[in-house]
Design an enzyme around this catalytic site. Structure first.
Site, PDB file in Angstrom:
ATOM      1  N   SER A 175      20.054 -16.278 -17.177  1.00 25.43           N
ATOM      2  CA  SER A 175      21.061 -15.244 -17.007  1.00 25.43           C
ATOM      3  C   SER A 175      22.449 -15.779 -17.361  1.00 25.43           C
ATOM      4  O   SER A 175      22.664 -16.201 -18.494  1.00 25.43           O
ATOM      5  CB  SER A 175      20.991 -14.696 -15.572  1.00 25.43           C
ATOM      6  OG  SER A 175      21.713 -13.492 -15.458  1.00 25.43           O
ATOM      7  N   ASP A 224      14.102  -5.500 -17.569  1.00 22.43           N
ATOM      8  CA  ASP A 224      15.242  -6.164 -16.937  1.00 22.43           C
ATOM      9  C   ASP A 224      16.384  -5.166 -16.762  1.00 22.43           C
ATOM     10  O   ASP A 224      16.948  -4.701 -17.753  1.00 22.43           O
ATOM     11  CB  ASP A 224      15.687  -7.339 -17.814  1.00 22.43           C
ATOM     12  CG  ASP A 224      16.774  -8.190 -17.188  1.00 22.43           C
ATOM     13  OD1 ASP A 224      17.460  -7.709 -16.267  1.00 22.43           O
ATOM     14  OD2 ASP A 224      16.938  -9.338 -17.633  1.00 22.43           O
ATOM     15  N   HIS A 231      14.103  -9.133 -14.426  1.00 24.80           N
ATOM     16  CA  HIS A 231      15.198 -10.054 -14.736  1.00 24.80           C
ATOM     17  C   HIS A 231      14.865 -11.494 -14.355  1.00 24.80           C
ATOM     18  O   HIS A 231      15.191 -12.429 -15.082  1.00 24.80           O
ATOM     19  CB  HIS A 231      16.477  -9.608 -14.015  1.00 24.80           C
ATOM     20  CG  HIS A 231      17.664 -10.467 -14.316  1.00 24.80           C
ATOM     21  ND1 HIS A 231      18.173 -10.615 -15.585  1.00 24.80           N
ATOM     22  CD2 HIS A 231      18.446 -11.247 -13.502  1.00 24.80           C
ATOM     23  CE1 HIS A 231      19.219 -11.435 -15.550  1.00 24.80           C
ATOM     24  NE2 HIS A 231      19.391 -11.837 -14.309  1.00 24.80           N
TER      25      HIS A 231
END
Length: 249
Positions: free
Chosen positions: A103, A199, A229
């Site tokens: 991320s 996601d 995610h």
């Protein structure tokens, strides 16, 4: 020898918590996400793999995250980038590195690769949130959020993972300094990107834009159609470890 741990001194008396496995290189380095920490499922799975296979591995918590000191609300992309650079400069042996970024850590891994090109063997990115401040947060600010940022300097964004995320005006303003999209991004080492098709935080077209912006030709984008995610299911962890091993980490 097992895994060792400690704290790395930083300016202002702050301390970064770290854990390290000594072993054969290239060393894998974990760069976690926004408000995550080095004790998460993926980071721990990579530690277990390093211990089992005698591979070098480093993980750490940014300023204001996990076991590290500091007020999260004072964190910025600049500060967290500096933390990552300090960790690899002071806690690895100078050899090649495989950066594994999740991320926000995918953005930071890209920034580290640009700053230390001679050290980087490859990147493995999970739902990379490049430019997330400008590209993923700011477009979603409603009138109430903008009013909170103007009045208080912080907006408490609802989160599906627990307490609200404090989004500060300084974070958003600072993030613009480190924009890498739309590219080109002058990274030419092998890159592997794992992205969930379900996601809600980093839509797959956003991650694909980074894949297309990277200059190198050895870039593989893997869409896990039913993935979320976090990509922390057993099958996702197996893909992550496989990607790290494919690029030599």
């Amino acid at each position: 020898m097992g895994e060792t741990s400690g704290f790395l001194g930083r300016p202002g008396g702050e301390r970064l918590a770290w854990r390290r496995v000594a072993g054969a290189g290239p060393a894998a380095v974990w760069l976690g996400g926004f408000r995550s920490d080095m004790a998460g499922t993926k980071a721990q799975a990579l530690a277990d793999r390093a211990l089992a296979r005698g591979r070098a591995y480093l993980r750490f918590d940014y300023f204001g995250h996990g076991e590290s000191s500091g007020d999260f609300r004072q964190g910025t992309v600049t500060r967290w980038r500096e933390d990552a650079l300090a960790a690899i400069d002071e806690l690895t042996d100078g050899g090649d590195l495989v950066l594994v970024g999740s991320s926000m850590g995918g953005w930071l891994a890209s920034l580290v690769a640009l700053a230390r090109p001679d050290r980087i063997r490859a990147l493995v990115l999970i739902a990379p949130a490049a430019d997330f401040t400008a590209r993923l947060i700011e477009p979603g600010l409603d009138a109430a959020a903008r009013a909170a940022l103007a009045a208080d300097g912080v907006w408490l964004r609802p989160s599906g993972y627990g307490d609200p995320d404090p989004i500060t005006r300084s974070l958003l303003e600072d993030g613009a300094r480190w924009s890498i999209l739309p590219g080109p991004v002058p990274i030419e080492v092998p890159v592997r990107i794992l992205q969930g098709g379900q996601d809600p935080d980093v839509p797959w077209p956003h991650a694909l834009e980074l894949a297309q912006a990277i200059k190198g030709s050895d870039v593989v984008f893997s869409l896990i159609k039913d993935g979320d995610h976090r990509l922390s299911r057993p099958q996702d962890i197996a893909r992550l470890i496989g990607a790290v091993e494919e690029v030599g980490g």
